[in-house]
Design a protein around this motif. Structure first.
Motif, PDB file in Angstrom:
ATOM      1  N   GLU A  97      -5.325  -0.195   9.124  1.00  0.00           N
ATOM      2  CA  GLU A  97      -6.182  -0.103   7.945  1.00  0.00           C
ATOM      3  C   GLU A  97      -5.406  -0.460   6.685  1.00  0.00           C
ATOM      4  OE1 GLU A  97      -8.404   3.468   7.364  1.00  0.00           O
ATOM      5  OE2 GLU A  97      -8.724   3.743   9.506  1.00  0.00           O
ATOM      6  N   GLU A  98      -6.158  -0.868   5.652  1.00  0.00           N
ATOM      7  CA  GLU A  98      -5.544  -1.140   4.352  1.00  0.00           C
ATOM      8  C   GLU A  98      -4.930   0.136   3.803  1.00  0.00           C
ATOM      9  OE1 GLU A  98      -8.606  -2.567   1.747  1.00  0.00           O
ATOM     10  OE2 GLU A  98      -8.147  -4.640   2.207  1.00  0.00           O
ATOM     11  N   ASP A  99      -3.815  -0.016   3.127  1.00  0.00           N
ATOM     12  CA  ASP A  99      -3.207   1.094   2.401  1.00  0.00           C
ATOM     13  C   ASP A  99      -3.547   0.930   0.932  1.00  0.00           C
ATOM     14  OD1 ASP A  99      -1.838   2.434   4.546  1.00  0.00           O
ATOM     15  OD2 ASP A  99      -0.396   0.794   4.559  1.00  0.00           O
ATOM     16  N   ILE A 100      -4.075   1.980   0.326  1.00  0.00           N
ATOM     17  CA  ILE A 100      -4.385   1.980  -1.102  1.00  0.00           C
ATOM     18  C   ILE A 100      -3.496   3.038  -1.729  1.00  0.00           C
ATOM     19  CG2 ILE A 100      -6.171   2.313  -2.834  1.00  0.00           C
ATOM     20  CD1 ILE A 100      -8.199   1.489  -0.640  1.00  0.00           C
ATOM     21  N   VAL A 101      -2.531   2.593  -2.543  1.00  0.00           N
ATOM     22  CA  VAL A 101      -1.487   3.486  -3.030  1.00  0.00           C
ATOM     23  C   VAL A 101      -1.251   3.315  -4.527  1.00  0.00           C
ATOM     24  CG1 VAL A 101      -0.294   3.654  -0.816  1.00  0.00           C
ATOM     25  CG2 VAL A 101       0.289   1.821  -2.376  1.00  0.00           C
ATOM     26  N   LEU A 102      -0.612   4.321  -5.097  1.00  0.00           N
ATOM     27  CA  LEU A 102      -0.165   4.324  -6.486  1.00  0.00           C
ATOM     28  C   LEU A 102       1.351   4.402  -6.503  1.00  0.00           C
ATOM     29  CD1 LEU A 102      -2.589   7.103  -7.703  1.00  0.00           C
ATOM     30  CD2 LEU A 102      -2.740   4.722  -8.358  1.00  0.00           C
ATOM     31  N   MET A 103       1.973   3.778  -7.480  1.00  0.00           N
ATOM     32  CA  MET A 103       3.414   3.910  -7.645  1.00  0.00           C
ATOM     33  C   MET A 103       3.678   5.052  -8.609  1.00  0.00           C
ATOM     34  SD  MET A 103       6.285   1.202  -8.986  1.00  0.00           S
ATOM     35  CE  MET A 103       5.684  -0.073  -7.923  1.00  0.00           C
ATOM     36  N   THR A 104       4.438   6.039  -8.158  1.00  0.00           N
ATOM     37  CA  THR A 104       4.771   7.184  -8.998  1.00  0.00           C
ATOM     38  C   THR A 104       6.255   7.511  -8.855  1.00  0.00           C
ATOM     39  OG1 THR A 104       4.186   8.746  -7.242  1.00  0.00           O
ATOM     40  CG2 THR A 104       2.466   8.191  -8.809  1.00  0.00           C
ATOM     41  N   GLU A 105       6.713   8.360  -9.736  1.00  0.00           N
ATOM     42  CA  GLU A 105       8.102   8.797  -9.682  1.00  0.00           C
ATOM     43  C   GLU A 105       8.132  10.253  -9.249  1.00  0.00           C
ATOM     44  OE1 GLU A 105      12.066   8.359 -12.442  1.00  0.00           O
ATOM     45  OE2 GLU A 105      10.271   7.171 -12.846  1.00  0.00           O
ATOM     46  N   SER A 106       9.053  10.589  -8.344  1.00  0.00           N
ATOM     47  CA  SER A 106       9.174  11.958  -7.841  1.00  0.00           C
ATOM     48  C   SER A 106      10.649  12.331  -7.759  1.00  0.00           C
ATOM     49  CB  SER A 106       8.513  12.083  -6.459  1.00  0.00           C
ATOM     50  OG  SER A 106       9.313  11.458  -5.488  1.00  0.00           O
ATOM     51  N   ASP A 107      10.906  13.496  -7.196  1.00  0.00           N
ATOM     52  CA  ASP A 107      12.294  13.928  -7.007  1.00  0.00           C
ATOM     53  C   ASP A 107      13.039  13.016  -6.039  1.00  0.00           C
ATOM     54  OD1 ASP A 107      11.701  16.028  -8.671  1.00  0.00           O
ATOM     55  OD2 ASP A 107      11.301  17.439  -7.041  1.00  0.00           O
ATOM     56  N   ASN A 108      12.301  12.390  -5.117  1.00  0.00           N
ATOM     57  CA  ASN A 108      12.898  11.483  -4.129  1.00  0.00           C
ATOM     58  C   ASN A 108      13.168  10.089  -4.696  1.00  0.00           C
ATOM     59  OD1 ASN A 108      12.636  13.509  -2.206  1.00  0.00           O
ATOM     60  ND2 ASN A 108      10.632  12.794  -1.561  1.00  0.00           N
ATOM     61  N   GLY A 109      12.677   9.801  -5.870  1.00  0.00           N
ATOM     62  CA  GLY A 109      12.805   8.473  -6.470  1.00  0.00           C
ATOM     63  C   GLY A 109      11.428   7.898  -6.730  1.00  0.00           C
ATOM     64  N   ILE A 110      11.327   6.598  -6.767  1.00  0.00           N
ATOM     65  CA  ILE A 110      10.041   5.931  -6.976  1.00  0.00           C
ATOM     66  C   ILE A 110       9.359   5.802  -5.618  1.00  0.00           C
ATOM     67  CG2 ILE A 110       8.901   3.853  -7.809  1.00  0.00           C
ATOM     68  CD1 ILE A 110      11.318   3.412  -9.633  1.00  0.00           C
ATOM     69  N   ILE A 111       8.103   6.244  -5.557  1.00  0.00           N
ATOM     70  CA  ILE A 111       7.390   6.261  -4.285  1.00  0.00           C
ATOM     71  C   ILE A 111       6.048   5.544  -4.407  1.00  0.00           C
ATOM     72  CG2 ILE A 111       8.456   8.417  -3.527  1.00  0.00           C
ATOM     73  CD1 ILE A 111       5.778   9.815  -4.234  1.00  0.00           C
ATOM     74  N   LEU A 112       5.533   5.128  -3.259  1.00  0.00           N
ATOM     75  CA  LEU A 112       4.156   4.668  -3.130  1.00  0.00           C
ATOM     76  C   LEU A 112       3.415   5.773  -2.393  1.00  0.00           C
ATOM     77  CD1 LEU A 112       4.628   0.947  -2.009  1.00  0.00           C
ATOM     78  CD2 LEU A 112       4.007   1.797  -4.274  1.00  0.00           C
ATOM     79  N   ALA A 113       2.391   6.326  -3.028  1.00  0.00           N
ATOM     80  CA  ALA A 113       1.643   7.436  -2.437  1.00  0.00           C
ATOM     81  C   ALA A 113       0.154   7.177  -2.571  1.00  0.00           C
ATOM     82  CB  ALA A 113       2.015   8.747  -3.124  1.00  0.00           C
ATOM     83  N   ASP A 114      -0.615   7.745  -1.630  1.00  0.00           N
ATOM     84  CA  ASP A 114      -2.071   7.584  -1.707  1.00  0.00           C
ATOM     85  C   ASP A 114      -2.637   8.537  -2.751  1.00  0.00           C
ATOM     86  OD1 ASP A 114      -2.154  10.083  -0.475  1.00  0.00           O
ATOM     87  OD2 ASP A 114      -2.856   9.317   1.444  1.00  0.00           O
ATOM     88  N   SER A 115      -3.942   8.542  -2.918  1.00  0.00           N
ATOM     89  CA  SER A 115      -4.575   9.349  -3.967  1.00  0.00           C
ATOM     90  C   SER A 115      -4.413  10.852  -3.729  1.00  0.00           C
ATOM     91  CB  SER A 115      -6.058   8.993  -4.073  1.00  0.00           C
ATOM     92  OG  SER A 115      -6.706   9.251  -2.845  1.00  0.00           O
ATOM     93  N   GLU A 116      -4.126  11.246  -2.490  1.00  0.00           N
ATOM     94  CA  GLU A 116      -3.927  12.663  -2.175  1.00  0.00           C
ATOM     95  C   GLU A 116      -2.461  13.084  -2.281  1.00  0.00           C
ATOM     96  OE1 GLU A 116      -5.619  13.082   1.681  1.00  0.00           O
ATOM     97  OE2 GLU A 116      -7.657  12.666   0.964  1.00  0.00           O
ATOM     98  N   GLY A 117      -1.594  12.150  -2.605  1.00  0.00           N
ATOM     99  CA  GLY A 117      -0.172  12.464  -2.758  1.00  0.00           C
ATOM    100  C   GLY A 117       0.663  12.268  -1.506  1.00  0.00           C
ATOM    101  N   ASN A 118       0.064  11.783  -0.421  1.00  0.00           N
ATOM    102  CA  ASN A 118       0.821  11.528   0.803  1.00  0.00           C
ATOM    103  C   ASN A 118       1.700  10.287   0.604  1.00  0.00           C
ATOM    104  OD1 ASN A 118      -0.557  13.631   2.191  1.00  0.00           O
ATOM    105  ND2 ASN A 118      -2.261  12.243   2.531  1.00  0.00           N
ATOM    106  N   ILE A 119       2.970  10.409   0.910  1.00  0.00           N
ATOM    107  CA  ILE A 119       3.920   9.343   0.667  1.00  0.00           C
ATOM    108  C   ILE A 119       3.788   8.247   1.723  1.00  0.00           C
ATOM    109  CG2 ILE A 119       6.361   8.740   0.571  1.00  0.00           C
ATOM    110  CD1 ILE A 119       6.905  11.538  -0.510  1.00  0.00           C
ATOM    111  N   LEU A 120       3.576   7.025   1.271  1.00  0.00           N
ATOM    112  CA  LEU A 120       3.586   5.865   2.167  1.00  0.00           C
ATOM    113  C   LEU A 120       5.015   5.354   2.319  1.00  0.00           C
ATOM    114  CD1 LEU A 120       1.982   3.637   3.775  1.00  0.00           C
ATOM    115  CD2 LEU A 120       2.155   2.305   1.676  1.00  0.00           C
ATOM    116  N   ALA A 121       5.725   5.183   1.196  1.00  0.00           N
ATOM    117  CA  ALA A 121       7.055   4.613   1.243  1.00  0.00           C
ATOM    118  C   ALA A 121       7.863   5.010   0.014  1.00  0.00           C
ATOM    119  CB  ALA A 121       6.971   3.107   1.352  1.00  0.00           C
ATOM    120  N   ILE A 122       9.178   4.920   0.169  1.00  0.00           N
ATOM    121  CA  ILE A 122      10.125   5.195  -0.924  1.00  0.00           C
ATOM    122  C   ILE A 122      10.918   3.921  -1.164  1.00  0.00           C
ATOM    123  CG2 ILE A 122      12.117   6.569  -1.620  1.00  0.00           C
ATOM    124  CD1 ILE A 122      11.101   8.746   0.298  1.00  0.00           C
TER     125      ILE A 122
END
Length: 124
Positions: A97-122
């Motif tokens: 399926e398509e991944d729909i993500v936002l780029m945000t910054e967290s304690d782990n660094g810059i992440i791609l996460a979905d709208s619920e906050g689940n991390i796709l990638a760092i």
């Protein structure tokens, strides 16, 4: 005279071909992103490390890899689009399926996460 016309034709072709410019894509998502997880089933005696890797390039394309332990199990191309603040990653030819993500910054660094906050990638 024939040589002069040939020369002018070549110069005209060179001048016309240099007029097009490719727009530069400096999107911050360009680069290598990864996600590592453990996959252990009931019948397995040992956990399997699953590493997913996305390599984004500036032509709105990329390469997706999945490794189980250190064995490459999936390799596929993907397309990506940046709309507003959302990235849509699609995998043509792959049953994913398509991944729909936002780029945000967290304690782990810059992440791609979905709208619920689940991390796709760092970002690596």
């Amino acid at each position: 005279m024939k040589k002069l016309l040939s020369f002018l034709a070549i110069v005209g072709i060179l001048l016309a071909s240099n007029c097009t410019r490719i727009t530069e894509n400096n999107d911050p998502v360009i680069g290598i992103w990864s996600h590592i997880s453990k996959d252990g089933g009931v019948t397995q005696k040992q956990d399997i490390t699953v590493r997913q890797e996305w390599i984004f390039n500036d032509a709105y394309l990329g390469r997706y890899h999945t490794y189980h332990n250190k064995d490459l199990t999936i390799i596929s191309d993907f397309k990506w689009v940046h709309k507003d603040s959302v990235y849509v990653i699609s995998y043509p030819g792959l049953d994913k399926e398509e991944d729909i993500v936002l780029m945000t910054e967290s304690d782990n660094g810059i992440i791609l996460a979905d709208s619920e906050g689940n991390i796709l990638a760092i970002r690596e």
